[in-house]
Motif scaffolding. Structure first.
Motif, mmCIF file in Angstrom:
data_model
loop_
_atom_site.group_PDB
_atom_site.id
_atom_site.type_symbol
_atom_site.label_atom_id
_atom_site.label_comp_id
_atom_site.label_asym_id
_atom_site.label_seq_id
_atom_site.Cartn_x
_atom_site.Cartn_y
_atom_site.Cartn_z
ATOM 1 N N GLU A 1 27.912 -45.901 -52.415
ATOM 2 C CA GLU A 1 27.536 -47.316 -52.217
ATOM 3 C C GLU A 1 28.782 -48.193 -52.097
ATOM 4 N N GLY A 2 29.910 -47.718 -52.584
ATOM 5 C CA GLY A 2 31.143 -48.506 -52.510
ATOM 6 C C GLY A 2 31.830 -48.420 -51.165
ATOM 7 N N ARG A 3 31.242 -47.692 -50.235
ATOM 8 C CA ARG A 3 31.875 -47.518 -48.926
ATOM 9 C C ARG A 3 31.674 -48.770 -48.073
ATOM 10 N N LEU A 4 32.766 -49.395 -47.712
ATOM 11 C CA LEU A 4 32.685 -50.673 -47.004
ATOM 12 C C LEU A 4 32.557 -50.497 -45.506
ATOM 13 N N GLY A 5 32.893 -49.327 -45.014
ATOM 14 C CA GLY A 5 32.767 -49.117 -43.574
ATOM 15 C C GLY A 5 33.480 -47.852 -43.155
ATOM 16 N N VAL A 6 33.159 -47.416 -41.950
ATOM 17 C CA VAL A 6 33.832 -46.259 -41.375
ATOM 18 C C VAL A 6 34.484 -46.693 -40.072
ATOM 19 N N GLY A 7 35.791 -46.496 -39.975
ATOM 20 C CA GLY A 7 36.507 -46.778 -38.739
ATOM 21 C C GLY A 7 36.563 -45.528 -37.886
ATOM 22 N N VAL A 8 36.272 -45.702 -36.613
ATOM 23 C CA VAL A 8 36.187 -44.552 -35.723
ATOM 24 C C VAL A 8 37.218 -44.691 -34.607
ATOM 25 N N ALA A 9 38.108 -43.721 -34.497
ATOM 26 C CA ALA A 9 39.100 -43.720 -33.424
ATOM 27 C C ALA A 9 38.670 -42.716 -32.358
ATOM 28 N N VAL A 10 38.495 -43.212 -31.133
ATOM 29 C CA VAL A 10 37.983 -42.391 -30.047
ATOM 30 C C VAL A 10 39.041 -42.262 -28.956
ATOM 31 N N ALA A 11 39.075 -41.108 -28.308
ATOM 32 C CA ALA A 11 40.085 -40.862 -27.272
ATOM 33 C C ALA A 11 39.689 -41.461 -25.933
ATOM 34 N N GLY A 12 39.337 -42.730 -25.910
ATOM 35 C CA GLY A 12 39.004 -43.383 -24.654
ATOM 36 C C GLY A 12 38.688 -44.842 -24.911
ATOM 37 N N PRO A 13 38.749 -45.661 -23.858
ATOM 38 C CA PRO A 13 38.493 -47.084 -24.042
ATOM 39 C C PRO A 13 37.056 -47.360 -24.455
ATOM 40 N N ILE A 14 36.880 -48.366 -25.280
ATOM 41 C CA ILE A 14 35.561 -48.763 -25.746
ATOM 42 C C ILE A 14 35.321 -50.207 -25.365
ATOM 43 N N ASN A 15 34.200 -50.460 -24.751
ATOM 44 C CA ASN A 15 33.835 -51.821 -24.395
ATOM 45 C C ASN A 15 33.689 -52.650 -25.675
ATOM 46 N N PRO A 16 34.487 -53.703 -25.809
ATOM 47 C CA PRO A 16 34.477 -54.421 -27.079
ATOM 48 C C PRO A 16 33.186 -55.201 -27.333
ATOM 49 N N VAL A 17 32.410 -55.465 -26.292
ATOM 50 C CA VAL A 17 31.182 -56.225 -26.548
ATOM 51 C C VAL A 17 29.997 -55.323 -26.897
ATOM 52 N N ASP A 18 29.776 -54.267 -26.135
ATOM 53 C CA ASP A 18 28.608 -53.436 -26.452
ATOM 54 C C ASP A 18 28.975 -52.172 -27.244
ATOM 55 N N GLY A 19 30.266 -51.939 -27.461
ATOM 56 C CA GLY A 19 30.666 -50.807 -28.299
ATOM 57 C C GLY A 19 30.435 -49.443 -27.669
ATOM 58 N N ARG A 20 30.337 -49.395 -26.351
ATOM 59 C CA ARG A 20 30.136 -48.100 -25.694
ATOM 60 C C ARG A 20 31.465 -47.533 -25.191
ATOM 61 N N VAL A 21 31.564 -46.217 -25.180
ATOM 62 C CA VAL A 21 32.743 -45.547 -24.663
ATOM 63 C C VAL A 21 32.733 -45.650 -23.146
ATOM 64 N N LEU A 22 33.836 -46.107 -22.574
ATOM 65 C CA LEU A 22 33.888 -46.280 -21.120
ATOM 66 C C LEU A 22 34.054 -44.941 -20.422
ATOM 67 N N ARG A 23 35.180 -44.334 -20.671
ATOM 68 C CA ARG A 23 35.424 -43.018 -20.126
ATOM 69 C C ARG A 23 36.385 -42.376 -21.110
ATOM 70 N N ALA A 24 35.926 -41.326 -21.729
ATOM 71 C CA ALA A 24 36.749 -40.702 -22.748
ATOM 72 C C ALA A 24 37.664 -39.705 -22.067
ATOM 73 N N SER A 25 38.844 -40.193 -21.704
ATOM 74 C CA SER A 25 39.767 -39.327 -20.966
ATOM 75 C C SER A 25 40.004 -38.037 -21.745
ATOM 76 N N VAL B 1 37.989 -36.786 -24.310
ATOM 77 C CA VAL B 1 36.727 -36.103 -24.605
ATOM 78 C C VAL B 1 35.663 -36.618 -23.645
ATOM 79 N N PRO B 2 35.641 -36.100 -22.420
ATOM 80 C CA PRO B 2 34.812 -36.676 -21.353
ATOM 81 C C PRO B 2 33.324 -36.686 -21.677
ATOM 82 N N THR B 3 32.893 -35.775 -22.557
ATOM 83 C CA THR B 3 31.455 -35.719 -22.870
ATOM 84 C C THR B 3 30.989 -36.961 -23.628
ATOM 85 N N TRP B 4 31.911 -37.807 -24.014
ATOM 86 C CA TRP B 4 31.513 -38.971 -24.786
ATOM 87 C C TRP B 4 31.245 -40.211 -23.936
ATOM 88 N N ALA B 5 31.498 -40.140 -22.642
ATOM 89 C CA ALA B 5 31.354 -41.319 -21.787
ATOM 90 C C ALA B 5 29.979 -41.951 -21.958
#
Lengths: 400, 400
Positions: free
Chosen positions: B149-173, B175-179
């Motif tokens: 319960e003390g966990r304030l959040g999880v930060g996620v680092a992804v190998a590709g650009p992420i759209n800052p408004v909708d939080g979607r992976v653009l193209r994971a150079s 890890v391509p399966t994440w696009a």
DNA sequence: CCGTATTTGTTCTATGATGAACTTATTAAG
DNA sequence: CTTAATAAGTTCATCATAGAACAAATACGG
């Protein structure tokens, strides 16, 4: 009558008192309603109301004539537009061009009072420039019955990067004789005003942000295609100056290590391909008479194939450069300034096609609202000079 | 016991109450004195004093053991170092690499509690990643007796650009399966925590800014030379994300239109010349056995001419790319990340030489304090994962 | 034409941030 | 060992700011 009081607002840096914040915001924006002021300053409506009452009583803030008020077609009580009393102060913007000096005088309500341009012998010195500027300012103030004591500052747009800490010109690509000049020290004593100096492209970007194509946009790139190629980066509403003041010098990004020598000393700079200089020289040689950009565009519009091709190639190169910038910075908006964009689709067609071809993230891959938009600048010839006025209106701290 | 109260601080966006501002600042900075807090928040000393008294009474803020306090050799009463009570909350950072997942758990006093890395089959899906992450987090919390319960959040680092408004992976150079993956929607329900996602280079830049080579620097560029080339731009202390989230993708700036095809679909990307990928493939072919970057560097250190030349060429290309970036952005500092900078002068010598040759404003022309400084990153392998923790500690608004 | 919805702008009082003066804790100098 | 200088941190009366409730000015629908 306002000077003493206003000076205190004007010099107030940081957050300051509500009065100072309201005045500063009005200086930046020109015309606002009380509610907008509350929203933009983050102050409570009640605080803004009290502050404005005081400022209106002392005639620092006045109502804009209702006829000029934008007809809000929305429901609810219409907002009263407020602005700073024009008598409160005046600002001057000067642009030192290659062979002309442009001077604009405006008041704090953002109204342009005087706008003139005088020719000057090329390779003029900063001292000559200061003397001539002094004369032009005095003439303009005389002519329009303005009080010199009401002058809040002079914004200076220079054709080269300026070190933001010491205010010295780094290398004036346009006016090389200015290299090393301390703008404040040179102009301050002569013009008897606080001096605010910046690169002409940075000024142009400020003009587009305050009154032009980038109103309300906090993250954009200004890209100038003219005799040279230049630009500016605006991030979170602030011009990115860089540690030495040379940020935004897009014209000298190296795009071909094997390319021809540039006047900056390097090889293959973007400017060699994307500016009008080479094309104009070619055309002059080909047709045996001098050409300016309007002439080149007219020629192309008339169906002259070689000039059409040259303009297309400029667009192609500019698009390539913008693709590099877009990949690195990914701005929300690119404002295309300078005189070449007046060529319209002849230039902009190849430009956007080339941008799309060279960019990392393709249009089709992203949502429309995540695409970088391209728009032509609203001002073409007086963007930098207007921006110099904006420098004075926008400044938040000490002169610099 | 702290959760309810802290959550209110944590979710508080904007300026907020003094308590919220103090807690937020301590979350970002780890350890500070009361006076530093006053300076950094802009609040009056008295306000900070009262606020801290309250926070200390409720045990949210505690004194750092004096032994750990930096021995200030200056005169005057020594400052007492304050930090958030570690019991107040924990943060998780996860890095999804090509074939491994790294997970770091830290508390709000910036102490790393757990750091582990597990291999995973390449081309794993986001769902698999979420499930494995869930298991790793549960194990780590169990092992160290931490309350979920003390966990304030999880930060996620992804190998590709992420759209800052909708939080979607653009193209994971990487890890391509994440696009197209919606990071928050995929991980939020599984990890039962607020999710903060960003590109791995942006995370690495945050780590260098919070704890590494860019402490106190507000304007810098992070440039990663590894299997690929990537980076991030920090302006005025904020990571520049761009309208689509793809800012800082330096590896795909096009530097040669006639160059070979890149995996991104364009031609002549910087990455093809400045990353280790090509060099490793060449070396593997030449010597008939697999190589990683350490191996290549060891080979070159041992005197192998072809690999020395290849590393020098990488430096040359990287310097060219950085010159383009420097001309456009002119940062105060360039932090060189990734594993290749471990090669030292073999890489960095040609790099700075090439930078100097291709840049607009030459070293000799400007004052030392106006020169762009180059430094290697402090973290090499866990920069991105640490930065993912930093994402949670630094966040100012809602998860995103 | 009139009431409702909507947005702007003002009034008033409780609160809470502030600045000035003070206390505390240390180094350096005599 | 004492005193001055310096910086950190605290206390408290004062006054500026904010929030809530209210008043004013418009559009719109019936």
């Amino acid at each position: 009558m306002f000077e003493a009081r206003l000076k205190s607002f004007f010099e107030d840096a940081g957050d300051g008192t509500p009065s100072a914040r309201v005045v500063r915001l009005l200086r930046e924006r020109g015309t606002l309603s009380a509610t907008e002021i509350a929203r933009l300053t983050g102050l409570a409506k009640s605080t803004v109301s009290m502050t404005l009452a005081e400022l209106r009583r002392s005639d620092i803030v006045i109502e804009k004539a209702s006829s000029e008020t934008g007809r809000g077609a929305s429901v609810g009580r219409p907002a009263t537009a407020l602005m700073l009393n024009p008598k409160v102060g005046t600002c001057v913007g000067v642009l030192f061009g290659l062979e002309a000096i442009q001077l604009i005088v405006a008041d704090v309500s953002h109204r342009v009072i005087s706008d003139r341009k005088v020719q000057i012998e090329p390779d003029y010195s900063p001292a000559e420039a200061a003397a001539l500027t002094r004369r032009l300012i005095d003439e303009a103030y005389e002519e329009h019955g303005l009080a010199p004591e009401g002058r809040l500052g002079v914004g200076v747009a220079v054709a080269g990067p300026i070190n933001p800490v010491d205010g010295r010109v780094l290398r004036a690509s346009g006016v090389p004789t200015w290299a090393g000049t301390d703008i404040r020290a040179t102009f301050g004593p002569v013009l008897k005003s606080p001096i605010f100096a910046d690169n002409e492209s940075n000024c142009a970007a400020i003009a587009e942000m305050m009154w032009g194509a980038a109103i309300g946009v906090e993250d954009f790139v200004f890209f100038k295609i003219d005799l040279g190629v230049g630009g500016a980066i605006v991030n979170r509403g602030h011009v990115v100056r860089g540690i030495a003041g040379s940020a935004g010098e897009f014209g000298h990004m190296m795009i071909d290590p094997a390319g021809p020598l540039c006047r900056c000393g390097n090889r293959g700079c973007l400017e060699l391909y994307a500016s009008a200089r080479t094309a104009l020289a070619d055309t002059e040689r080909r047709l045996g008479r001098p050409f300016d950009m309007d002439g080149l565009v007219a020629l192309a519009r008339g169906g002259d194939e070689p000039s059409r091709r040259q303009i297309a190639e400029m667009g192609e190169a500019a698009g390539k450069g913008l693709a590099i910038i877009g990949t690195a910075i990914n701005p929300a908006l690119v404002v295309l300034g300078g005189r070449m964009p007046l060529a319209g689709d002849m230039l902009l067609g190849p430009l956007s096609e080339s941008f799309e071809r060279h960019t990392l993230v393709k249009r089709a891959e992203i949502a429309p609202e995540a695409r970088t938009r391209f728009v032509p600048g609203v001002f073409t010839d007086n963007d930098a000079c207007l921006g110099a006025v904006g420098l004075v209106l926008r400044h938040h701290g000490r002169p610099g």
